[in-house]
Design a protein around this motif. Sequence first.
Motif, mmCIF file in Angstrom:
data_model
loop_
_atom_site.group_PDB
_atom_site.id
_atom_site.type_symbol
_atom_site.label_atom_id
_atom_site.label_comp_id
_atom_site.label_asym_id
_atom_site.label_seq_id
_atom_site.Cartn_x
_atom_site.Cartn_y
_atom_site.Cartn_z
ATOM 1 N N ILE A 210 0.833 -1.208 0.000
ATOM 2 C CA ILE A 210 0.000 0.000 0.000
ATOM 3 C C ILE A 210 0.862 1.250 0.000
ATOM 4 O O ILE A 210 0.570 2.223 -0.712
ATOM 5 C CB ILE A 210 -0.967 -0.021 1.208
ATOM 6 C CG1 ILE A 210 -1.982 -1.159 1.039
ATOM 7 C CG2 ILE A 210 -1.691 1.311 1.340
ATOM 8 C CD1 ILE A 210 -2.812 -1.426 2.280
ATOM 9 N N VAL A 211 1.939 1.248 0.765
ATOM 10 C CA VAL A 211 2.851 2.405 0.791
ATOM 11 C C VAL A 211 3.473 2.612 -0.582
ATOM 12 O O VAL A 211 3.593 3.756 -1.058
ATOM 13 C CB VAL A 211 3.932 2.201 1.872
ATOM 14 C CG1 VAL A 211 5.046 3.229 1.708
ATOM 15 C CG2 VAL A 211 3.324 2.309 3.257
ATOM 16 N N GLN A 212 3.862 1.521 -1.255
ATOM 17 C CA GLN A 212 4.403 1.654 -2.613
ATOM 18 C C GLN A 212 3.375 2.261 -3.554
ATOM 19 O O GLN A 212 3.696 3.114 -4.387
ATOM 20 C CB GLN A 212 4.855 0.298 -3.135
ATOM 21 C CG GLN A 212 6.102 -0.258 -2.482
ATOM 22 C CD GLN A 212 6.502 -1.594 -3.085
ATOM 23 O OE1 GLN A 212 6.817 -1.679 -4.285
ATOM 24 N NE2 GLN A 212 6.475 -2.648 -2.289
ATOM 25 N N ALA A 213 2.126 1.794 -3.439
ATOM 26 C CA ALA A 213 1.066 2.314 -4.303
ATOM 27 C C ALA A 213 0.814 3.791 -4.029
ATOM 28 O O ALA A 213 0.655 4.598 -4.957
ATOM 29 C CB ALA A 213 -0.208 1.503 -4.098
ATOM 30 N N GLN A 214 0.783 4.163 -2.746
ATOM 31 C CA GLN A 214 0.598 5.567 -2.392
ATOM 32 C C GLN A 214 1.711 6.433 -2.956
ATOM 33 O O GLN A 214 1.469 7.528 -3.470
ATOM 34 C CB GLN A 214 0.550 5.726 -0.869
ATOM 35 C CG GLN A 214 -0.780 5.375 -0.232
ATOM 36 C CD GLN A 214 -0.752 5.608 1.259
ATOM 37 O OE1 GLN A 214 0.172 5.169 1.941
ATOM 38 N NE2 GLN A 214 -1.773 6.274 1.778
#
Length: 393
Positions: A210-214
Motif C-alpha cells: 500500500i505504501v508503494q502504491a501511495q
Amino acid sequence: MASHPVSRRALLAGAATLASVPVRAANPVRIGVLTDETGPYADSGGAGSIAAARMAAQDFGPTLLGRPIEILHADTLNKPDVAAGIARQWYDSGVDAITDLPVTPVALAVQQIARAKSRTVMITAAAISEFTSKFCAPVSSHWACDTHAMTTGVGRVLTGAGQKWFFITVDFSFGQALETEAAKVITAAGGTVLGDTKFPIGNADFSSQIVQAQGSGASVIGLASVGGDQVNLIKQAAEFGLRRDGVTLAAFLVYISDIHAIGLQVAQGLSFPASFYWDQNDAARAFAKRLVAERKAAPTQNQAAIYASTTHFLKAMAQAGTDDPIAVNKAMRALPVTFFGRPASMRQDGRVMYDVSLWRVKTPAESKYPWDYYSQVGMVPAAEAFLPISAGC
C-alpha cells in the motif's frame, strides 16, 4: 504443461471422499465439486458451491438415464498436485464431470487431465481467458467471468485519458494475467500504468504494498487479486486513508461474500464487473432465497455458476442419451444455457457467453435489506466482453 506428482495426502483425500459414496446396483451419475473448503476462497466457493451443485441435482430429479445422481466434493488445498491427484482418481473411478476449481494453477492442472482422459470439466471459479483462447478442449467449458471480460468491464467505468494506475497484484498466473489484460485496456483508453507490486497468496500484511502504491502518485490503484487476500487488502487500504486522499480502488473479481466481510462503510463506491448478483431479477432472487435458507449467506457468482453448470450438464446428458463425454459436451454446446433469467449460450470452444453487468457497492444509507449491496451502473454485451473464438477451437 508438465503433470504434477500426486501427493499421498491427495490420494488419501480422494479415497476418503469416494469411500463415503454408497455403492449402487446402477452406477451413479457423479459430479465432483473440487473447491477450496478451508482456505482464502472458501467463502466464495467451498460449502456454498457444494450446496449449489446438490440443489441443481435435486431440481433435475433423482435419476438420469436410469441412474441416481450424486455430488462428490473435495478440498484442493489450493495446490495443483493435490487437485490433480483427486481429479485423476475421480475420473478413473467413473466420475462424469468436475466443476468449480478456484485458483488458476489448480484449474489448469485439472483441465489438462480432463483433456487427456476425455472427461468433462466445467471451470466456474478460475478466470484466465486462456482456458478457452489457448487451452480449449472438446470436454472443457469456462463459466467464470474471465480476465478479458473483467478488465473490459472495469475499463467502461474507471479508465480514461490522464488516469494513472498502479497495481497491487497477487503473485500467481491469475493476478499477472489480470494485470496484463487491464493494462491493455488502460493504455488503449489513454491512461498510464505507473507500475506494480506483488504479494503471495495468503498474505496478511499489505502495508508495504500500500505504501508503494501511495508513493507512486497513481489516481487509481488496481487490485489484481481475489478472495480473502483482497478482503484484507481493501480493509488495510482504508486504514491507510486512500479514499480520503482521493485515490480510487479498482477491483476486478469481487464476490458478494467479500463485500459482506468488508462491510459497506469500507467497501462503498467500489466498482467492478460480475456475471451474477442475487437481486438482479426474480430468477436470481428465487435461487438466492433457497441458498440463504441453507447457508445463511447470499450466493456468489461462482456458486451461481456451479448451479448453472451442473444443471446444464445434466440436461445435456439427458439430451445426448448417453454418458459419452464427447456426445454430452456436443449437446452442451447446442443447448441454450439457463442462466438466471438472462440469455446465455456456450460456444464451440466452451466459452459460456452472457452479458457482463457492472456494479457499484452501495453506501450504508442506500442499503435497505440484508445483502442489499449492489447498484447496477452498466452492462457490457457478451460479444464485447469475451474474446473472439480462437482458430483451432
